[in-house]
Design a protein around this motif. Structure first.
Motif, short mmCIF file in Angstrom:
data_model
loop_
_atom_site.label_atom_id
_atom_site.label_comp_id
_atom_site.label_asym_id
_atom_site.label_seq_id
_atom_site.Cartn_x
_atom_site.Cartn_y
_atom_site.Cartn_z
N TRP A 131 -65.33 113.02 77.41
CA TRP A 131 -65.15 112.59 76.02
C TRP A 131 -65.43 113.71 75.02
CZ3 TRP A 131 -63.02 107.94 75.18
CH2 TRP A 131 -63.01 107.04 76.26
N PHE A 132 -66.28 114.68 75.42
CA PHE A 132 -66.58 115.77 74.50
C PHE A 132 -66.54 117.15 75.15
CE2 PHE A 132 -70.60 114.14 76.16
CZ PHE A 132 -71.26 115.28 76.58
N CYS A 133 -66.41 117.21 76.47
CA CYS A 133 -66.41 118.50 77.17
C CYS A 133 -65.07 118.73 77.86
CB CYS A 133 -67.53 118.54 78.21
SG CYS A 133 -67.51 120.03 79.25
N PRO A 134 -64.25 119.65 77.37
CA PRO A 134 -62.96 119.92 78.02
C PRO A 134 -63.11 120.45 79.45
CG PRO A 134 -63.00 120.82 75.80
CD PRO A 134 -64.39 120.42 76.13
N ARG A 135 -64.31 120.94 79.80
CA ARG A 135 -64.54 121.39 81.18
C ARG A 135 -65.14 120.27 82.03
NH1 ARG A 135 -64.18 126.34 82.60
NH2 ARG A 135 -65.91 126.22 84.09
N ILE A 136 -65.41 119.14 81.43
CA ILE A 136 -65.81 117.88 82.05
C ILE A 136 -67.23 117.91 82.58
CG2 ILE A 136 -65.25 116.12 83.77
CD1 ILE A 136 -62.37 117.11 83.72
N SER A 137 -67.61 118.94 83.34
CA SER A 137 -68.87 118.93 84.08
C SER A 137 -70.05 119.53 83.30
CB SER A 137 -68.70 119.71 85.38
OG SER A 137 -68.37 121.07 85.09
N LEU A 138 -69.81 120.07 82.10
CA LEU A 138 -70.86 120.73 81.32
C LEU A 138 -71.37 121.99 82.00
CD1 LEU A 138 -72.92 117.63 80.07
CD2 LEU A 138 -70.98 118.76 78.97
N LEU A 139 -70.52 122.65 82.76
CA LEU A 139 -70.85 123.92 83.39
C LEU A 139 -69.97 125.02 82.83
CD1 LEU A 139 -71.21 123.09 87.20
CD2 LEU A 139 -72.99 123.14 85.46
N ASP A 140 -70.54 126.22 82.71
CA ASP A 140 -69.72 127.36 82.31
C ASP A 140 -69.04 127.94 83.54
OD1 ASP A 140 -71.56 128.96 83.69
OD2 ASP A 140 -72.58 129.64 81.86
N GLY A 141 -68.35 129.02 83.38
CA GLY A 141 -67.60 129.61 84.49
C GLY A 141 -68.47 130.18 85.59
N ASN A 142 -69.77 130.37 85.32
CA ASN A 142 -70.70 130.86 86.32
C ASN A 142 -71.41 129.74 87.06
OD1 ASN A 142 -70.32 133.69 85.86
ND2 ASN A 142 -71.52 133.48 83.96
N GLY A 143 -71.01 128.49 86.75
CA GLY A 143 -71.61 127.36 87.42
C GLY A 143 -72.96 126.98 86.86
N ARG A 144 -73.24 127.38 85.59
CA ARG A 144 -74.52 127.06 84.96
C ARG A 144 -74.33 125.99 83.89
NH1 ARG A 144 -74.80 132.84 84.89
NH2 ARG A 144 -76.21 133.65 86.48
N TYR A 145 -75.36 125.11 83.77
CA TYR A 145 -75.35 124.08 82.74
C TYR A 145 -75.26 124.72 81.37
CZ TYR A 145 -77.22 120.36 79.73
OH TYR A 145 -77.42 119.46 78.73
N CYS A 146 -74.34 124.25 80.54
CA CYS A 146 -74.05 124.90 79.27
C CYS A 146 -75.08 124.61 78.18
CB CYS A 146 -72.66 124.47 78.78
SG CYS A 146 -72.57 122.71 78.33
N GLY A 147 -75.89 123.56 78.35
CA GLY A 147 -76.86 123.20 77.32
C GLY A 147 -76.27 122.36 76.21
N GLU A 148 -75.00 122.04 76.31
CA GLU A 148 -74.30 121.18 75.33
C GLU A 148 -74.44 121.72 73.91
OE1 GLU A 148 -74.90 116.92 76.05
OE2 GLU A 148 -75.85 117.49 77.95
N PRO A 149 -73.81 122.85 73.62
CA PRO A 149 -73.90 123.44 72.28
C PRO A 149 -73.08 122.63 71.27
CG PRO A 149 -72.33 124.64 73.61
CD PRO A 149 -72.97 123.63 74.51
N ASP A 150 -73.07 123.11 70.02
CA ASP A 150 -72.24 122.45 69.03
C ASP A 150 -70.78 122.75 69.28
OD1 ASP A 150 -71.90 125.07 68.24
OD2 ASP A 150 -73.16 124.90 66.45
N VAL A 151 -69.91 122.24 68.40
CA VAL A 151 -68.48 122.37 68.60
C VAL A 151 -68.05 123.83 68.70
CG1 VAL A 151 -66.21 121.95 67.57
CG2 VAL A 151 -67.93 120.14 67.57
N SER A 152 -68.61 124.67 67.85
CA SER A 152 -68.21 126.09 67.90
C SER A 152 -68.63 126.72 69.22
CB SER A 152 -68.84 126.85 66.73
OG SER A 152 -70.26 126.81 66.82
N GLY A 153 -69.80 126.32 69.72
CA GLY A 153 -70.23 126.83 71.03
C GLY A 153 -69.31 126.36 72.14
N CYS A 154 -68.85 125.10 72.05
CA CYS A 154 -67.91 124.59 73.04
C CYS A 154 -66.59 125.35 72.98
CB CYS A 154 -67.64 123.10 72.79
SG CYS A 154 -68.97 122.02 73.34
N GLU A 155 -66.14 125.65 71.79
CA GLU A 155 -64.87 126.38 71.66
C GLU A 155 -64.98 127.76 72.28
OE1 GLU A 155 -64.44 125.70 67.31
OE2 GLU A 155 -62.43 124.98 67.87
N THR A 156 -66.13 128.41 72.09
CA THR A 156 -66.33 129.73 72.70
C THR A 156 -66.31 129.62 74.22
OG1 THR A 156 -67.66 130.45 70.81
CG2 THR A 156 -67.92 131.68 72.88
N CYS A 157 -66.98 128.58 74.75
CA CYS A 157 -67.02 128.37 76.20
C CYS A 157 -65.62 128.15 76.75
CB CYS A 157 -67.93 127.18 76.52
SG CYS A 157 -68.00 126.75 78.27
#
Length: 987
Positions: free
Chosen positions: A744-770
């Motif tokens: 519903w809010f994470c285009p990567r679905i799992s809340l992980l970055d490309g290194n397999g680490r939890y993203c910490g659920e940043p704000d929208v701008s942080g999500c866009e960067t991810c």
């Protein structure tokens, strides 16, 4: 639980969620991808099988069992794997597990070795009475395994029997018994004396029963069924080399067979075949090749080849000239000139007058099925229609007697063959008697219902009609419900209901659809077509398969057309035979058919692709499911097509709705649209409720409206066509949302970055960067703000907003503070925790065993497990890691020292965990799960559980006090050290 999970269809680690999300509308899994994955799975199964065999050969029996069990789970239908595992079970004392598999192999393949080794298992289980009974049954059909003679003697003595016997295809019977022995064939004495070997008289194989008695008492194994003993699996085919093929006797594989040629020469066949595609485990066919030096000169026509008992080989008679046809090499006789599939105009369509009709039924074996068929025919056929039954030398005396009585009573016209000639020859003999009349050719394993013949005859009313075929459960392109999967055989009541339903839904439009071919299980043929086309080619198609297709194509060349009879349904049991001959003959005959009629395959493929009967099958599906609904209202649950935790949750929710009195329907995405299903049905029960979107959106809405759908529950819309998101508006019904992951809010679905680490659920701008850095898995052209806006809109218009856990509710409310989310647990944790023991039972001196469960993708903790394994191995720690499940890359984990059991079924996972003797469960997920079914499985197995401090998994473990929670990101040495201190042996 995250909705889009690792799945066996998606082999890569990093792209699992992406490829899962893309499966569905507009994102078809290609045949090449399916083939590639099958190859991967096959290689895995083969590797496990080889490791198991190597372990057993080196004396490491328990290791061998582990690897063979893994192979079996990867290749569940492989009889060779099942056999190897059964033997391994027997060797390690798991006798009941061995017996289950032996019984399965015997039931499915009639395997001699399985029959006798079932006896061995029963003896070891002290089920002596059953062992004696099973041994008697095995000896009555098979030549004994050489090493079981002493056991047979012991069991005969235990059972108070005078001895035992075993017969051979070589024409003798060995008897181990005390007292005066009498040997008889069909009641006629052929030998008398003491124990030993008795040579049977010439012609013995034509008898049905071989009896061995001491006084009036049968020895164990008597009477012997000689038809079963002498059953031959075989094939002969013409090639450019000559006549080649194979044969063997499943009752006695060690017997060296012989072939009797057309000129009565007897040729021994000792060499084992190496290229026979057999489904039968332990099959030992022996191959032959009769080259040109064996052949008569010139065009000799079909040649007869028999086994040593005088029975036709499968595929005989065979014409050597067919070798030129299929190899396109050499001059052909006129009878074998190819007849391309025609494209010219059909005959004029004007009314015709029938000169009468006859029903032709070839019969060979199956007393119960044949009597049921004939009774249904006699009950429904008008008196002016002749019923012609062709007895193709049935080996069943009771069936022969039944046919004789019907003929004597004047109910049928009976044609009797002195020897078995096969279906095409039998059908031809019947059709010759019906000359000048329309013919309805009917298999003896069918059931027909009132009015069937009148409806079929009504379809023969025009001069362009060649053949007409009804619907059935087993009729190729006229099968229902599925045309590309095996359908269950309906019982009599179900079949009658389907016949009535076909009548009720019939329209003339479906009756005018051109078929590429009819189907011989029940095929009505006009007299004119039969006269112009000729009979079946028994000279080419031997025992059958493909002869009716050839007939229809020759009829098409004469301008005749082939039509369905959608208002008739005929139940069809289909072939119940096992072995390799049928499969091999089908392949051989299909090769001949395509050589005779270039373009046939393409024509059939085009028909299947266009599927003009789809709408009629869809109407049948709808009517049946609406009948099941009764007066209930329906609830529609929308899910993705990946299965996993979402699929399980949907099943649970659907079951609850059904218990509340609703009809629970589910909607899955397909490449072209969606598939509507009833939650309690198998996928093959209603396969035709597929809708192409958006073209058939109105039809989908109409269908759901007629099924009284009053509410929708969203579980997952990934993979669905965009119009599904507004389906509730079209239906004018409310909808609820059940959140299963963070899509519903994470285009990567799992809340992980490309290194397999939890993203910490940043704000929208942080999500866009991810997303800009690592990409997204949605498969949609949406920015993060657009995704949030759409989610806010859809959540805002829903009725209930449900989540599995409080952690998920808090997480969703942090991103959508204007909404309140209701926790609806998916399991009863209190009930699961009743199984958990809080006392340490660790055995000193034994490594600590840590068990992980499930399909392990990257976010599920694959990297964590691999790092742990490397650390444990590098430090030589007393720890064993076991994964009861699978990953996209099992091999790397295995190489690091992790035991990976492979995929499992839900009903076997607890036993699998128990077999590992694990000390503690571990959930290595590095992303916040919304529920985590694996946790419930571990608790149910009795284990405390360790997990990281994130998501529903930590919420549940912390609340349970049955395990421990450690910080996410804890170094591996601290993690392993904590586990050893908490659960390791007490020093």
């Amino acid at each position: 639980m995250i909705g889009v999970t690792s799945d066996q269809k998606h082999p890569d680690l990093t792209g699992t969620a992406s490829r899962a999300a893309f499966s569905g509308y507009g994102h078809e899994v290609t045949p090449e991808e399916r083939a590639e994955w099958r190859e991967v799975m096959s290689a895995r199964a083969q590797a496990a099988f080889q490791r198991g065999q190597e372990a057993i050969q080196s004396g490491r029996l328990q290791d061998g069992v582990f690897w063979l069990e893994r192979a079996e789970r990867m290749a569940r239908q492989s009889p060779n794997v099942i056999w190897a595992l059964a033997i391994a079970f027997l060797n390690v004392g798991r006798v009941e597990d061995c017996l289950k598999r032996m019984e399965r192999l015997y039931g499915q393949y009639g395997l001699r070795e399985a029959a006798f080794l079932s006896v061995v298992c029963l003896v070891r289980l002290n089920e002596t009475a059953e062992a004696i009974s099973r041994l008697g049954a095995a000896l009555s059909k098979f030549h004994i395994l050489p090493e079981l003679g002493q056991l047979a003697t012991q069991l005969a003595e235990t059972g108070g029997l005078p001895g035992w016997c075993t017969a051979s295809n070589a024409g003798w019977v060995d008897v181990d018994a005390s007292g005066s022995i009498r040997v008889s064939l069909d009641g006629i004495e052929v030998g008398r004396g003491n124990c030993g070997r008795y040579t049977l008289p010439e012609g013995w194989q034509n008898a049905r029963r071989l009896e061995v008695r001491v006084g009036r008492r049968h020895v164990l194994g008597s009477p012997i069924d000689l038809q079963a003993l002498t059953r031959c699996e075989s094939l002969v085919r013409a090639t450019h080399k000559g006549l080649e093929g194979w044969l063997w006797y499943p009752s006695e594989p060690e017997h060296v067979p012989a072939v009797i040629l057309w000129d009565e020469r007897v040729i021994s066949v000792p060499a084992f075949a190496t290229d026979v595609d057999s489904d039968v485990p332990l099959s030992r066919p022996r191959s032959f090749l009769f080259n040109k030096s064996f052949m008569p000169k010139g065009d000799c026509g079909p040649l007869i080849l028999r086994d040593e008992h005088g029975r036709l080989l499968t595929g005989a008679p065979v014409d050597p000239m067919v070798g030129r046809l299929v190899s396109a090499n050499g001059k052909l006789p006129k009878s074998l000139y190819p007849v391309p599939v025609p494209s010219w105009a059909h005959r004029p369509r004007v009314p015709r007058v029938s000169s009468g009709c006859a029903v032709v039924i070839p019969v060979y074996r199956d007393l119960a099925g044949t009597t049921a068929c004939l009774r249904s025919v006699l009950k429904t056929v008008p008196p002016d229609i002749e019923i012609i039954v062709v007895d193709d030398a049935t080996p069943e005396p009771k069936l022969a007697g039944f046919l004789d009585r019907l003929a004597q009573d004047g109910k049928i016209t009976l044609v009797q063959h002195e020897s078995n000639q096969g279906f095409p020859a039998s059908a031809n003999d019947g059709m010759r008697l019906a000359a000048g009349r329309d013919v309805i050719l009917l298999n003896s394993d069918t059931l027909v219902f009132s009015g069937w013949i009148e409806r079929l005859r009504a379809r023969l009313a025009f001069t362009d009609v060649g053949t007409v075929t009804p619907f059935s459960n087993d009729a190729s392109i006229l099968s229902y419900p599925s045309v590309d999967a095996e359908n269950a055989v309906p019982d009599k009541a179900e079949a009658r209901t389907l016949d009535h339903l076909c009548q009720a839904l019939f329209s003339q439009e479906e009756a005018c659809i051109d078929l590429p071919t009819g189907n011989g299980f029940c095929m009505a043929i006009t007299a004119d077509c039969l006269a112009d086309t000729g009979l079946f080619r028994e000279d080419l198609f031997a025992q059958g398969y493909g002869e009716e297709n050839d007939f229809c194509l020759r009829a098409s060349a004469q301008g005749y057309r082939h039509f369905p009879a959608p208002d008739v349904y005929v139940a069809h049991t289909g072939s119940t035979s096992f072995g390799s001959s049928r499969k091999a003959l089908m392949g051989r005959n299909l090769e001949i058919l395509n050589a005779l009629h270039p373009g046939y395959d393409a024509k059939v493929a085009a028909f299947i692709e266009s599927d003009p009967l789809r709408n009629f099958r869809q109407k049948l599906d709808f009517s049946r499911i609406n009948e099941l609904r009764g007066r209930r209202r329906s609830i529609l649950l929308i899910q993705h097509d990946v299965g996993g935790g979402v699929g399980r949750a949907v099943r649970q929710r659907a079951q609850a709705f059904e218990q509340q009195g609703f009809l629970a329907l589910t909607l899955r995405p397909t490449f072209l649209g969606c598939q509507l299903e009833w939650s309690r049905a198998q996928k093959t029960d209603f396969p035709n409720l597929q809708f192409t979107l958006p073209a058939e959106l109105s039809l989908l809405v109409e269908t759901l409206s007629q099924l009284k759908t009053h509410r929708i529950e969203w579980h997952h819309l990934v993979g669905h066509a965009p119009c599904i998101r507004t389906l509730h508006e079209e239906l004018r019904v409310p909808y609820d949302v059940f959140v299963h992951d963070h899509i519903w809010f994470c285009p990567r679905i799992s809340l992980l970055d490309g290194n397999g680490r939890y993203c910490g659920e940043p704000d929208v701008s942080g999500c866009e960067t991810c997303v800009a850095t690592w990409g997204d898995y949605l498969g949609e052209d949406l920015t993060v703000p657009e995704l949030i806006h759409r989610s806010r809109h859809e959540l805002g218009h829903a009725g209930r907003l449900m989540v599995p856990s409080h952690d998920t509710a808090q997480r969703m409310e942090r991103h959508f503070p204007q909404f309140s989310f209701e926790p609806v647990p998916l399991e009863d944790d209190a009930a699961l925790l009743l199984n958990v023991s809080r006392q340490k039972n660790i055995i000193a001196g034994r490594p600590l065993r840590i068990c992980v469960v499930g399909g392990l993708s990257r976010w599920k903790g694959y990297d964590i497990l691999l790092v742990m394994a490397d650390y444990v191995k590098g430090m030589s720690l007393p720890v064993e890691l076991v994964l009861v499940g699978h990953t996209p890359d099992d091999e790397t984990l295995i190489a690091a020292g992790v035991k990976v059991t492979g995929e499992y079924r839900e009903d076997e996972v607890l036993d699998l965990i128990g077999e590992q003797n694990a000390d503690v469960g571990f959930i290595p997920s590095v992303a916040p799960e919304t529920w985590c079914y694996a946790l419930g499985i571990l608790w149910k197995s009795g284990l405390e559980v360790l997990c990281f401090d994130i998501g529903a998994q930590s919420e549940r473990v912390r609340r349970s006090h049955c395990g421990a929670v450690v910080p996410l990101g804890i170094p591996v040495e601290f993690l392993v050290g904590f586990i050893l201190r908490r659960w390791g042996p007490v020093s």
